[in-house]
Design an enzyme around this catalytic site. Sequence first.
Site, mmCIF file in Angstrom:
data_model
loop_
_atom_site.group_PDB
_atom_site.id
_atom_site.type_symbol
_atom_site.label_atom_id
_atom_site.label_comp_id
_atom_site.label_asym_id
_atom_site.label_seq_id
_atom_site.Cartn_x
_atom_site.Cartn_y
_atom_site.Cartn_z
ATOM 1 N N SER A 266 36.900 37.894 42.430
ATOM 2 C CA SER A 266 37.775 39.061 42.416
ATOM 3 C C SER A 266 37.258 40.036 41.366
ATOM 4 O O SER A 266 36.515 39.643 40.447
ATOM 5 C CB SER A 266 39.209 38.641 42.061
ATOM 6 N N TYR B 89 44.853 34.255 36.108
ATOM 7 C CA TYR B 89 44.067 34.603 37.296
ATOM 8 C C TYR B 89 42.659 35.038 36.896
ATOM 9 O O TYR B 89 41.664 34.595 37.475
ATOM 10 C CB TYR B 89 44.778 35.711 38.066
#
Length: 239
Positions: free
Chosen positions: A142, A155
């Site tokens: 990501s 995350y």
Amino acid sequence: MKLQGMNALVTGAGKGIGRAIATALAQQGVHVGLIARSQSDVSSLAKDLHEKYQVKTAYATADISELPDVEKAVESICEQLGSIDTLINNAGIGTFGLLVDMDPAEWEHIIRVNLLGTYYVTHAVLPMMIAKQHGNIINISSTSGERGAATTTAYSASKFGIMGMTESLMYEVRKHNIRVTALAPSTVNTELAAKAGLKTSDEDWMMQPEDLAELVIAFLSLPQRVYVKTAGLWMTNPQ
């Protein structure tokens, strides 16, 4: 590079990005193994892909944060398809919140699923690629794995970890003709993003799972002598 007849394993295949990648692979004549937490999602997808594209399909349910689950799932899929040529490590979760506010168990769970899960599946599949002296591994990271932001500590930690693992693994296995790539998209219109509170929509300007799937096919289609080390995929005009 010809993709038809290859065997691919896709994690998190029941929804979103994983489902789109599995579908794109099947359209190219790739036999696909599917891993997800929900049996209903992967069983119906496996049936659909087999009927539409006449490829072999296999599926297994697993919590990829648990090593025994992963080993059992990979073994089952390989018994049905044969050894894996291509691994798409896509499965992941995302919950955002301030570090001081997030429950330690939740923080740890994100790391276990996103980072350890990617490691567990790779560890299970890699020996067969080394034995064949051929393979492809694409890890879905990501933009949060390239830069941090407030509320993304867990995350980002997991996705930064994937970026580091991907690069290090590349140096270990390139001598075996195994290509290892990290793909780092910005926000994609998925159920995961919506549940995490990110802005999603089906409007034309919004990145869709099929966009990533198209890029994966392009990566895999390159001549075996070259590969894409890492790539970011961003919306042209996020409005």
